[in-house]
Design an enzyme around this catalytic site. Structure first.
Site, mmCIF file in Angstrom:
data_model
loop_
_atom_site.group_PDB
_atom_site.id
_atom_site.type_symbol
_atom_site.label_atom_id
_atom_site.label_comp_id
_atom_site.label_asym_id
_atom_site.label_seq_id
_atom_site.Cartn_x
_atom_site.Cartn_y
_atom_site.Cartn_z
ATOM 1 N N GLU A 1 -2.466 -9.024 3.336
ATOM 2 C CA GLU A 1 -2.831 -9.475 4.689
ATOM 3 C C GLU A 1 -4.325 -9.361 4.954
ATOM 4 O O GLU A 1 -4.822 -9.919 5.935
ATOM 5 C CB GLU A 1 -2.023 -8.698 5.737
ATOM 6 N N CYS B 1 0.835 -1.207 0.000
ATOM 7 C CA CYS B 1 0.000 0.000 0.000
ATOM 8 C C CYS B 1 0.873 1.262 0.000
ATOM 9 O O CYS B 1 1.551 1.536 -0.976
ATOM 10 C CB CYS B 1 -0.999 -0.035 1.152
ATOM 11 N N HIS C 1 -3.758 -4.980 -0.162
ATOM 12 C CA HIS C 1 -3.311 -5.520 1.125
ATOM 13 C C HIS C 1 -3.400 -7.047 1.102
ATOM 14 O O HIS C 1 -4.487 -7.589 1.317
ATOM 15 C CB HIS C 1 -4.194 -4.983 2.259
#
Length: 193
Positions: A177, A77, A175
């Site tokens: 994650e 990001c 992202h």
């Protein structure tokens, strides 16, 4: 294996640590150069603002140091954006790892780009076992233009770099994650580089 997560006053570090922990990988949040040099891999995550983050890095001479790293390095990001030449956010000079500009989405559209979107034209090791047009999670108001180092593309208002890769440097605007199974596979691919 030891994985260093760069500390630079940007948010979202805990969710990256949690995702790595689910994969059985230990990580350490640090801005200590010796620790980072000894790490097998480095992650440069971030949710925040470009100018503030770059000021933090410059004050600690991390801007030059990060470019010199030779182990696999993943920006996420804001991390991806800071790895480029320049950001329109705060008119900020960035790390110059990737030969690309960071621009603000046109204001006439819904900004930020937030939620799930597909990525395509996938290239390189980061996207092994990932299908074209897989959905991943984004939240950003600035984007990296398409360039020779683009390794995945997303289209929101216009096509832009969803991921970049050059030598040992990898980056994603999305992202991993927060991107469920697809994101977990991308993190696994990075860990296995």
């Amino acid at each position: 294996m030891m994985l260093a997560i760069i500390k630079y006053n940007a948010g979202n570090i805990k969710s990256v640590q949690n995702a790595l922990s689910r994969l059985g990988v230990e990580s350490l949040v640090t801005d200590d150069k010796e620790t980072i040099l000894q790490a097998d891999k480095v992650i440069f995550p971030g949710v925040g603002e470009a100018e503030t983050a770059m000021n933090y890095l410059r004050e600690r001479n991390m801007d030059v140091f990060l470019k010199s790293l030779t182990q696999p390095f993943l920006g996420i990001c804001l991390g991806q954006q800071l790895m480029c030449k320049h950001s329109e956010e705060g008119n900020t000079d960035c790390l110059h790892i990737f030969d690309a500009e960071v621009k603000k989405f046109p204001p006439k559209e819904l900004v930020p780009h937030m939620g799930w979107n597909n990525i395509y034209d996938l290239q390189g090791n980061l996207f092994q076992n990932i299908e074209e047009n897989s959905d991943v999670y984004f939240i950003h108001s600035y984007y990296v233009e398409l360039c020779k180092e683009t390794s995945a593309t997303c289209n929101y208002i216009l096509p832009y770099s969803a991921a970049l890769q050059k030598d040992n440097f990898y980056a994603t605007q999305f992202h991993p994650e927060k991107s469920a199974d697809i994101g977990e596979q991308i993190l696994k691919n990075f860990i296995e580089l």
